[in-house]
Design an enzyme around this catalytic site. Structure first.
Site, PDB file in Angstrom:
ATOM      1  N   GLY A   9     119.071 -25.026 -64.372  1.00 51.18           N
ATOM      2  CA  GLY A   9     117.584 -25.465 -65.223  1.00 51.18           C
ATOM      3  C   GLY A   9     117.957 -24.963 -66.691  1.00 51.18           C
ATOM      4  O   GLY A   9     117.071 -24.370 -67.147  1.00 51.18           O
ATOM      5  N   GLY A  13     113.155 -24.326 -71.582  1.00 49.12           N
ATOM      6  CA  GLY A  13     112.520 -23.037 -71.309  1.00 49.12           C
ATOM      7  C   GLY A  13     113.541 -21.843 -71.412  1.00 49.12           C
ATOM      8  O   GLY A  13     114.518 -21.808 -72.450  1.00 49.12           O
ATOM      9  N   ILE A  14     113.572 -21.114 -70.456  1.00 49.42           N
ATOM     10  CA  ILE A  14     114.528 -19.763 -70.476  1.00 49.42           C
ATOM     11  C   ILE A  14     116.024 -20.300 -70.431  1.00 49.42           C
ATOM     12  O   ILE A  14     116.845 -19.624 -71.231  1.00 49.42           O
ATOM     13  CB  ILE A  14     114.314 -18.762 -69.381  1.00 49.42           C
ATOM     14  CG1 ILE A  14     112.884 -18.469 -69.467  1.00 49.42           C
ATOM     15  CG2 ILE A  14     115.397 -17.695 -69.080  1.00 49.42           C
ATOM     16  CD1 ILE A  14     112.824 -17.225 -70.579  1.00 49.42           C
ATOM     17  N   GLY A  15     116.538 -21.341 -69.717  1.00 51.32           N
ATOM     18  CA  GLY A  15     117.572 -21.705 -69.517  1.00 51.32           C
ATOM     19  C   GLY A  15     118.355 -22.360 -70.708  1.00 51.32           C
ATOM     20  O   GLY A  15     119.246 -22.053 -71.058  1.00 51.32           O
ATOM     21  N   SER A 171     111.056 -12.181 -61.132  1.00 47.50           N
ATOM     22  CA  SER A 171     109.714 -12.178 -61.670  1.00 47.50           C
ATOM     23  C   SER A 171     109.234 -10.523 -61.390  1.00 47.50           C
ATOM     24  O   SER A 171     109.296 -10.043 -60.593  1.00 47.50           O
ATOM     25  CB  SER A 171     108.556 -13.321 -61.173  1.00 47.50           C
ATOM     26  OG  SER A 171     107.463 -12.837 -61.849  1.00 47.50           O
ATOM     27  N   TYR A 193     105.480 -18.661 -55.056  1.00 44.12           N
ATOM     28  CA  TYR A 193     106.134 -18.250 -56.077  1.00 44.12           C
ATOM     29  C   TYR A 193     106.569 -16.844 -55.840  1.00 44.12           C
ATOM     30  O   TYR A 193     107.721 -16.409 -56.009  1.00 44.12           O
ATOM     31  CB  TYR A 193     105.497 -18.784 -57.348  1.00 44.12           C
ATOM     32  CG  TYR A 193     106.361 -18.402 -58.622  1.00 44.12           C
ATOM     33  CD1 TYR A 193     107.268 -19.023 -59.102  1.00 44.12           C
ATOM     34  CD2 TYR A 193     106.108 -17.187 -59.229  1.00 44.12           C
ATOM     35  CE1 TYR A 193     108.248 -18.673 -60.081  1.00 44.12           C
ATOM     36  CE2 TYR A 193     106.669 -16.648 -60.251  1.00 44.12           C
ATOM     37  CZ  TYR A 193     107.790 -17.661 -60.711  1.00 44.12           C
ATOM     38  OH  TYR A 193     108.624 -17.436 -61.828  1.00 44.12           O
TER      39      TYR A 193
END
Length: 341
Positions: A9, A13-15, A171, A193
């Site tokens: 990923g 975003g975060i990646g 998370s 999730y």
């Protein structure tokens, strides 16, 4: 020799923020971007090399929600590398998130309002569907696809002379109450999730128990609430913009609002530089940001036990065995059909 870091990923975003931060600290790394969309990955690679021309950045195309793609990518990686120093297990989905307006309203007038906003506990439900592999999509993407990837790459990760790392993006929303060993794919619930992230925590603990002696160590992090494609799925960007003044005020009381992908990677980057053997496998490392915008790391003991983690791990091994048998039968049938033509 360059350290080889695989990031799933990595194209947004975060990646993506993680790629930029890692190279800013050490442009001698070899980053391998594991992405579903080849064109996006190529654009990210070009951008990273433009900023860090001495780095080595390569791509492997993989759709974590498709096991054939995972097996194909794993084979390619084993042909390309002799070892992997770190895998950032980062790719994930939260499909069709729905905000529980009633829970939000009552939560605003309760003592748990800060906790509610920090963890989104009770606020979000998601839709889910069955993949081509016959698995729940959130479970396969967030947990099982990565599990198979790691299983396939064990020869590149297990080296007792020099430890390798797994760093999972988990998370604060990982809730024990949303997970069940009897329904670990969460086919009967409405918070897949949260369940998948709790499953991630369990899996990380089990991997340490089974692979530390072989030189493989695993840890989990939470990037906090950063504005990425996941959060934009909950509320559109313009709503987040309207809410920003209130969020910035709330950040003086709730450090989970990292807000930017760069801030959200704080714990992920910090873990990469730690001596893996010294880290506590039962601790989750949290990216946090103060009201004044300073990033720091928090720790949180995970609400789980090692016995449940091991039972979950064994269930994943059983599912893996079933999947491999099914794939083998399909391949055999395809071969027989081909020979009849």
């Amino acid at each position: 020799m360059r350290k080889v870091v695989l990031i799933t990923g990595a194209s947004s975003g975060i990646g993506l923020a993680l790629c930029k931060r890692l190279l800013a600290e050490d442009d001698e790394l070899h980053l391998c971007l594991a992405c579903r969309n080849r064109n996006k990955a190529e654009a990210v690679r070009a951008s990273l090399l433009a900023s860090h021309p001495t780095a080595e950045v390569t791509i492997v195309q993989v759709d974590i929600s498709n096991l054939q793609s995972v097996f194909r990518a794993s084979k390619e990686l084993k042909q390309r590398f002799q070892r992997l120093d770190c895998i950032y297990v980062n790719a994930g989905i939260m499909p069709n998130p729905q905000l529980n307006i009633k829970a939000l309203f009552f939560g605003l007038f309760s003592r748990k309002v800060i906790h509610m906003f920090s963890t989104a506990e009770g606020l979000l439900t998601q839709g889910d569907k069955i993949t081509a592999d016959g698995l729940q999509e959130v479970f396969e993407t967030n947990v099982f696809g990565h599990f198979i990837l790691i299983r396939e790459l064990e020869p590149l990760l297990c080296h007792s002379d020099s430890p390798s790392q797994l760093i999972w993006t988990s998370s604060r929303n990982a809730r024990k109450s949303n997970f069940s060993l009897e329904d670990f794919q969460h086919s009967k619930g409405k918070e897949p999730y949260s369940s998948s992230k709790y499953a991630t925590d369990l899996l990380s603990v089990a991997l340490n128990r089974n692979f530390n002696q072989q030189g493989l160590y695993s840890n989990v992090v939470c990037p906090g609430t950063a504005l990425t494609n996941l959060t934009y799925g909950i509320l559109p960007p313009f709503i987040w913009t309207l809410l920003m003044p209130a969020i910035l005020l709330l950040r003086f009381f709730a450090n989970a609002f990292t807000l930017t992908p760069y801030n959200g990677t704080e714990a992920l980057v910090w873990l990469f530089h730690q001596k893996t053997e010294s880290l506590n496998p039962l601790i989750k490392y949290l990216s946090a940001t103060t009201g004044f915008g300073r990033n720091y790391i928090m720790t949180q003991k995970m609400d789980l036990d090692e016995d449940t983690a091991e039972k979950f791990y064994q269930k994943l091994l059983e599912l893996e065995k079933h999947i491999r048998v099914t794939i083998q039968k399909t391949d055999n049938q395809a071969g027989l059909s081909g020979s009849c033509l």
